[in-house]
Write an enzyme that holds these catalytic residues in place. Structure first.
Site, PDB file in Angstrom:
ATOM      1  N   ASP A 225      -2.467  -7.667  13.201  1.00  0.00           N
ATOM      2  CA  ASP A 225      -1.183  -7.064  13.571  1.00  0.00           C
ATOM      3  C   ASP A 225      -1.275  -6.250  14.854  1.00  0.00           C
ATOM      4  O   ASP A 225      -0.474  -5.348  15.086  1.00  0.00           O
ATOM      5  CB  ASP A 225      -0.675  -6.169  12.432  1.00  0.00           C
ATOM      6  CG  ASP A 225      -0.224  -6.959  11.221  1.00  0.00           C
ATOM      7  OD1 ASP A 225      -0.254  -8.196  11.264  1.00  0.00           O
ATOM      8  OD2 ASP A 225       0.152  -6.326  10.216  1.00  0.00           O
TER       9      ASP A 225
ATOM     10  N   HIS B 195      -4.612  -3.179   5.545  1.00  0.00           N
ATOM     11  CA  HIS B 195      -3.305  -3.175   4.894  1.00  0.00           C
ATOM     12  C   HIS B 195      -3.256  -4.195   3.748  1.00  0.00           C
ATOM     13  O   HIS B 195      -3.816  -5.290   3.864  1.00  0.00           O
ATOM     14  CB  HIS B 195      -2.200  -3.452   5.905  1.00  0.00           C
ATOM     15  CG  HIS B 195      -1.877  -2.261   6.759  1.00  0.00           C
ATOM     16  ND1 HIS B 195      -1.128  -2.344   7.912  1.00  0.00           N
ATOM     17  CD2 HIS B 195      -2.174  -0.944   6.611  1.00  0.00           C
ATOM     18  CE1 HIS B 195      -0.992  -1.140   8.446  1.00  0.00           C
ATOM     19  NE2 HIS B 195      -1.619  -0.277   7.671  1.00  0.00           N
TER      20      HIS B 195
ATOM     21  N   HIS C 176       1.898 -12.318  11.476  1.00  0.00           N
ATOM     22  CA  HIS C 176       3.272 -12.441  10.985  1.00  0.00           C
ATOM     23  C   HIS C 176       4.102 -13.356  11.876  1.00  0.00           C
ATOM     24  O   HIS C 176       3.841 -13.496  13.072  1.00  0.00           O
ATOM     25  CB  HIS C 176       3.955 -11.065  10.941  1.00  0.00           C
ATOM     26  CG  HIS C 176       3.368 -10.121   9.957  1.00  0.00           C
ATOM     27  ND1 HIS C 176       3.827 -10.016   8.658  1.00  0.00           N
ATOM     28  CD2 HIS C 176       2.348  -9.236  10.067  1.00  0.00           C
ATOM     29  CE1 HIS C 176       3.115  -9.099   8.022  1.00  0.00           C
ATOM     30  NE2 HIS C 176       2.211  -8.614   8.859  1.00  0.00           N
TER      31      HIS C 176
ATOM     32  N   ASP D 259      -1.175  -6.323   2.633  1.00  0.00           N
ATOM     33  CA  ASP D 259      -0.693  -7.677   2.875  1.00  0.00           C
ATOM     34  C   ASP D 259      -1.705  -8.519   3.662  1.00  0.00           C
ATOM     35  O   ASP D 259      -1.441  -9.688   3.961  1.00  0.00           O
ATOM     36  CB  ASP D 259       0.670  -7.671   3.564  1.00  0.00           C
ATOM     37  CG  ASP D 259       0.654  -7.026   4.942  1.00  0.00           C
ATOM     38  OD1 ASP D 259      -0.092  -6.042   5.128  1.00  0.00           O
ATOM     39  OD2 ASP D 259       1.387  -7.491   5.835  1.00  0.00           O
ATOM     40  N   HIS D 260      -2.858  -7.920   3.947  1.00  0.00           N
ATOM     41  CA  HIS D 260      -3.933  -8.659   4.614  1.00  0.00           C
ATOM     42  C   HIS D 260      -5.205  -8.735   3.773  1.00  0.00           C
ATOM     43  O   HIS D 260      -6.061  -9.576   4.053  1.00  0.00           O
ATOM     44  CB  HIS D 260      -4.253  -8.029   5.968  1.00  0.00           C
ATOM     45  CG  HIS D 260      -3.159  -8.204   6.976  1.00  0.00           C
ATOM     46  ND1 HIS D 260      -3.224  -9.102   8.015  1.00  0.00           N
ATOM     47  CD2 HIS D 260      -1.939  -7.603   7.081  1.00  0.00           C
ATOM     48  CE1 HIS D 260      -2.092  -9.047   8.721  1.00  0.00           C
ATOM     49  NE2 HIS D 260      -1.309  -8.144   8.172  1.00  0.00           N
TER      50      HIS D 260
ATOM     51  N   HIS E 269      -2.564  -0.133  15.769  1.00  0.00           N
ATOM     52  CA  HIS E 269      -1.796  -0.375  14.545  1.00  0.00           C
ATOM     53  C   HIS E 269      -2.435   0.384  13.394  1.00  0.00           C
ATOM     54  O   HIS E 269      -1.758   1.072  12.628  1.00  0.00           O
ATOM     55  CB  HIS E 269      -1.758  -1.875  14.269  1.00  0.00           C
ATOM     56  CG  HIS E 269      -0.986  -2.275  13.052  1.00  0.00           C
ATOM     57  ND1 HIS E 269       0.373  -2.118  12.925  1.00  0.00           N
ATOM     58  CD2 HIS E 269      -1.406  -2.856  11.894  1.00  0.00           C
ATOM     59  CE1 HIS E 269       0.766  -2.567  11.747  1.00  0.00           C
ATOM     60  NE2 HIS E 269      -0.291  -3.019  11.094  1.00  0.00           N
TER      61      HIS E 269
ATOM     62  N   HIS F 129      -7.837  -5.888   9.196  1.00  0.00           N
ATOM     63  CA  HIS F 129      -7.564  -4.476   8.901  1.00  0.00           C
ATOM     64  C   HIS F 129      -7.234  -4.329   7.426  1.00  0.00           C
ATOM     65  O   HIS F 129      -7.144  -5.312   6.693  1.00  0.00           O
ATOM     66  CB  HIS F 129      -6.468  -3.915   9.800  1.00  0.00           C
ATOM     67  CG  HIS F 129      -5.103  -4.526   9.632  1.00  0.00           C
ATOM     68  ND1 HIS F 129      -4.835  -5.850   9.924  1.00  0.00           N
ATOM     69  CD2 HIS F 129      -3.918  -3.997   9.213  1.00  0.00           C
ATOM     70  CE1 HIS F 129      -3.549  -6.099   9.704  1.00  0.00           C
ATOM     71  NE2 HIS F 129      -2.979  -4.988   9.267  1.00  0.00           N
TER      72      HIS F 129
END
Length: 251
Positions: A129, A54, A167, A56-57, A110, A52
């Site tokens: 996530d 985001h 995570h 942090d990915h 999400h 996805h």
């Protein structure tokens, strides 16, 4: 297929996967730890896979692509949000990786464009996530009905599937899970095991999907024991899931 965890930020996991000369990275939120691990192992990156959009990915995508010239693979629904995407896939399509192929599973909830990569022959699920060990992602862009459907699709995979999530949230998730499933002996035992793992600084990932089916309350909103524990016996599983997710948001 080799799979290696690469910790990033405070609690993210990036994954390096290898099949012969093919080396992939799943959800590289930060290029730096990936580059260090590649150099340490003497590997050259050939694939970038994103679940996805985001940061942090996907934050390391551009640096890694510029360094190695490898394609970025992600969801067609996120092609406007993931920069430099080369291969845009939809639900049911496959991403080739060496002698393996990952089936793309659309799992909105999400985020609206979230996907998972299921390598059936390797028994590995990269779910970003959407599904966590003993938890699930927050509903930033989706509805409880969408997320329950997404989790139900993942729950249908074989029990021996290894779950590689985005995570290290497992201890917090376990502490919450026992509040909505207090009589689950296997869950209580998992909490003890997980507490010890984290005290020793060990990762709790990958998780075993069979164990998740028996102990993760977010996969069990249709389980009479969980429904009764939250005071919603016989209720619509979507409503039960929404109640559990709301409680976790406030936990």
């Amino acid at each position: 297929m080799e799979i290696h965890l690469v910790p990033a930020f405070n609690d993210n996991y990036i994954y390096l996967i290898r099949d012969g000369d093919n080396v992939g990275v799943v959800d590289p939120g930060d290029a730096a730890p990936v580059l260090r691990e590649l150099e340490r192992r003497g590997w050259r990156l050939t694939h970038i896979l994103n679940t996805h959009h985001h940061p942090d990915h996907v934050g390391g995508n551009r640096t890694l692509k510029e360094r190695f010239g490898c394609p970025v693979i992600g969801a067609r629904a996120d092609s406007h949000r993931i920069q430099d995407m080369d291969i845009a896939l939809e639900d049911g399509e496959t991403a080739s990786f060496g002698s393996h192929a990952a089936r793309v599973i659309a799992v909105p909830g999400h985020t609206s464009g979230h996907i998972a990569f299921h390598f059936a022959d390797a028994g590995a699920l990269f779910c970003g996530d959407t599904l966590f060990a003993l938890g699930c992602g927050r509903l930033f862009e989706g509805t409880p009905a969408q997320m329950w459907n997404s989790l139900s699709r993942l729950r249908a995979l074989p029990d021996d599937t290894r779950v590689y999530c985005g995570h290290e949230y497992t201890l917090s998730n376990a502490r919450f899970a026992v509040t909505v499933d207090p009589d689950n002996r296997e869950l209580a035992d998992r909490l003890t095991t997980i507490t010890g793992q984290r005290e020793r600084g060990e990762p709790t990932i990958p998780a075993d999907l069979g164990a998740e089916k028996r102990t993760n309350p977010f996969l069990r909103a249709d389980d009479p024991a969980v429904q009764a524990a939250v005071g919603m016996a016989g209720a619509d599983p979507v409503a039960v899931f929404a109640e559990i997710r709301g409680r976790k948001d406030r936990f």
